[in-house]
Motif scaffolding. Structure first.
Motif, PDB file in Angstrom:
ATOM      1  N   GLU A  22       0.829  -1.211   0.000  1.00  0.00           N
ATOM      2  CA  GLU A  22       0.000   0.000   0.000  1.00  0.00           C
ATOM      3  C   GLU A  22       0.868   1.268   0.000  1.00  0.00           C
ATOM      4  O   GLU A  22       0.582   2.218  -0.723  1.00  0.00           O
ATOM      5  CB  GLU A  22      -0.922  -0.003   1.215  1.00  0.00           C
ATOM      6  N   GLN A  23       1.914   1.279   0.795  1.00  0.00           N
ATOM      7  CA  GLN A  23       2.812   2.438   0.840  1.00  0.00           C
ATOM      8  C   GLN A  23       3.513   2.639  -0.503  1.00  0.00           C
ATOM      9  O   GLN A  23       3.645   3.761  -0.981  1.00  0.00           O
ATOM     10  CB  GLN A  23       3.843   2.276   1.954  1.00  0.00           C
ATOM     11  N   ARG A  24       3.942   1.554  -1.120  1.00  0.00           N
ATOM     12  CA  ARG A  24       4.582   1.665  -2.438  1.00  0.00           C
ATOM     13  C   ARG A  24       3.588   2.171  -3.477  1.00  0.00           C
ATOM     14  O   ARG A  24       3.922   2.998  -4.318  1.00  0.00           O
ATOM     15  CB  ARG A  24       5.144   0.323  -2.885  1.00  0.00           C
ATOM     16  N   THR A  26       1.156   4.148  -3.050  1.00  0.00           N
ATOM     17  CA  THR A  26       0.982   5.587  -2.855  1.00  0.00           C
ATOM     18  C   THR A  26       2.081   6.350  -3.582  1.00  0.00           C
ATOM     19  O   THR A  26       1.822   7.366  -4.237  1.00  0.00           O
ATOM     20  CB  THR A  26       0.980   5.933  -1.351  1.00  0.00           C
ATOM     21  N   VAL A  27       3.305   5.862  -3.490  1.00  0.00           N
ATOM     22  CA  VAL A  27       4.426   6.507  -4.186  1.00  0.00           C
ATOM     23  C   VAL A  27       4.251   6.361  -5.698  1.00  0.00           C
ATOM     24  O   VAL A  27       4.429   7.323  -6.456  1.00  0.00           O
ATOM     25  CB  VAL A  27       5.782   5.927  -3.724  1.00  0.00           C
ATOM     26  N   TYR A  28       3.872   5.178  -6.156  1.00  0.00           N
ATOM     27  CA  TYR A  28       3.659   4.976  -7.592  1.00  0.00           C
ATOM     28  C   TYR A  28       2.554   5.903  -8.117  1.00  0.00           C
ATOM     29  O   TYR A  28       2.643   6.409  -9.238  1.00  0.00           O
ATOM     30  CB  TYR A  28       3.304   3.523  -7.894  1.00  0.00           C
ATOM     31  N   ALA A  29       1.526   6.132  -7.311  1.00  0.00           N
ATOM     32  CA  ALA A  29       0.434   7.025  -7.714  1.00  0.00           C
ATOM     33  C   ALA A  29       0.952   8.445  -7.924  1.00  0.00           C
ATOM     34  O   ALA A  29       0.515   9.145  -8.849  1.00  0.00           O
ATOM     35  CB  ALA A  29      -0.687   7.007  -6.668  1.00  0.00           C
ATOM     36  N   ARG A  30       1.888   8.879  -7.087  1.00  0.00           N
ATOM     37  CA  ARG A  30       2.487  10.210  -7.272  1.00  0.00           C
ATOM     38  C   ARG A  30       3.243  10.269  -8.607  1.00  0.00           C
ATOM     39  O   ARG A  30       3.202  11.279  -9.302  1.00  0.00           O
ATOM     40  CB  ARG A  30       3.454  10.536  -6.137  1.00  0.00           C
ATOM     41  N   HIS A  31       3.921   9.190  -8.955  1.00  0.00           N
ATOM     42  CA  HIS A  31       4.651   9.166 -10.230  1.00  0.00           C
ATOM     43  C   HIS A  31       3.681   9.166 -11.411  1.00  0.00           C
ATOM     44  O   HIS A  31       3.944   9.809 -12.429  1.00  0.00           O
ATOM     45  CB  HIS A  31       5.610   7.976 -10.274  1.00  0.00           C
ATOM     46  N   ASP A  32       2.571   8.470 -11.281  1.00  0.00           N
ATOM     47  CA  ASP A  32       1.552   8.498 -12.336  1.00  0.00           C
ATOM     48  C   ASP A  32       1.014   9.913 -12.517  1.00  0.00           C
ATOM     49  O   ASP A  32       0.870  10.404 -13.642  1.00  0.00           O
ATOM     50  CB  ASP A  32       0.403   7.542 -12.013  1.00  0.00           C
ATOM     51  N   GLU A  33       0.725  10.584 -11.391  1.00  0.00           N
ATOM     52  CA  GLU A  33       0.239  11.966 -11.428  1.00  0.00           C
ATOM     53  C   GLU A  33       1.294  12.873 -12.081  1.00  0.00           C
ATOM     54  O   GLU A  33       0.969  13.728 -12.909  1.00  0.00           O
ATOM     55  CB  GLU A  33      -0.068  12.445 -10.014  1.00  0.00           C
ATOM     56  N   PHE A  34       2.538  12.679 -11.719  1.00  0.00           N
ATOM     57  CA  PHE A  34       3.639  13.465 -12.273  1.00  0.00           C
ATOM     58  C   PHE A  34       3.694  13.320 -13.790  1.00  0.00           C
ATOM     59  O   PHE A  34       3.741  14.310 -14.527  1.00  0.00           O
ATOM     60  CB  PHE A  34       4.952  13.021 -11.626  1.00  0.00           C
ATOM     61  N   GLY A 105       7.529  14.886  -2.921  1.00  0.00           N
ATOM     62  CA  GLY A 105       6.642  15.178  -1.805  1.00  0.00           C
ATOM     63  C   GLY A 105       6.824  14.259  -0.619  1.00  0.00           C
ATOM     64  O   GLY A 105       7.735  13.431  -0.571  1.00  0.00           O
ATOM     65  N   PRO A 106       5.935  14.375   0.358  1.00  0.00           N
ATOM     66  CA  PRO A 106       6.076  13.638   1.621  1.00  0.00           C
ATOM     67  C   PRO A 106       6.085  12.113   1.464  1.00  0.00           C
ATOM     68  O   PRO A 106       6.788  11.434   2.194  1.00  0.00           O
ATOM     69  CB  PRO A 106       4.883  14.099   2.453  1.00  0.00           C
ATOM     70  N   ASP A 107       5.334  11.574   0.507  1.00  0.00           N
ATOM     71  CA  ASP A 107       5.353  10.123   0.304  1.00  0.00           C
ATOM     72  C   ASP A 107       6.725   9.668  -0.159  1.00  0.00           C
ATOM     73  O   ASP A 107       7.196   8.597   0.193  1.00  0.00           O
ATOM     74  CB  ASP A 107       4.299   9.698  -0.721  1.00  0.00           C
ATOM     75  N   HIS A 108       7.364  10.502  -0.960  1.00  0.00           N
ATOM     76  CA  HIS A 108       8.707  10.202  -1.466  1.00  0.00           C
ATOM     77  C   HIS A 108       9.703  10.144  -0.301  1.00  0.00           C
ATOM     78  O   HIS A 108      10.470   9.198  -0.174  1.00  0.00           O
ATOM     79  CB  HIS A 108       9.111  11.282  -2.472  1.00  0.00           C
TER      80      HIS A 108
END
Length: 129
Positions: A22-24, A26-34, A105-108
């Motif tokens: 789940e934590q990973r 969240t990080v992957y979702a930030r990369h998708d958004e990016f 960001g913070p997830d990173h």
């Protein structure tokens, strides 16, 4: 003027491996958004990838006599290793930097990742004396 930049993603690989799925995600979702926002804002993504753990690295060196030696990694004995990158062309560095904040960001940070580095790729003109 359009310039090419590498966005380098360093990180603590052991911290990454310790994260839950789940934590990973969240990080992957930030990369998708990016990636989505890069394209929406007119930046061209030429490439990029997540890299495997540095323990899978192969080092290739030549000695003074030209003998080539291949050995196992990692490249350096450091906490942070290069974990991924993006290769982007843009004519708007300021906007690119504002978007990089998405993956920095913070997830990173909580995933053990370091500061994101943005480096311009030299052009042929840069190499001329």
């Amino acid at each position: 003027m359009t310039q090419r930049y590498l966005i380098l993603l360093p990180g603590d690989e052991d911290a990454w491996e310790a994260l839950t799925r789940e934590q990973r995600d969240t990080v992957y979702a930030r990369h998708d958004e990016f990636g989505t926002k890069l394209r929406a804002n007119g930046h061209t993504v030429l490439g990029g990838a997540e890299l495997t753990h540095s323990r899978e690295t192969k080092l290739v060196r030549a000695d003074a006599e030209g003998n080539v030696v291949v050995s196992d990694g990692p490249f350096a004995e450091t906490t942070e290793q290069l974990t991924g990158y993006y290769d982007v062309e843009t004519d708007n560095l300021d906007d690119l930097l504002s978007l990089v904040a998405i993956v920095a960001g913070p997830d990173h940070a909580s995933a053990g990742m370091g500061a994101v580095e943005v480096r311009r790729v030299p052009t042929a003109e840069d190499r001329e004396p």
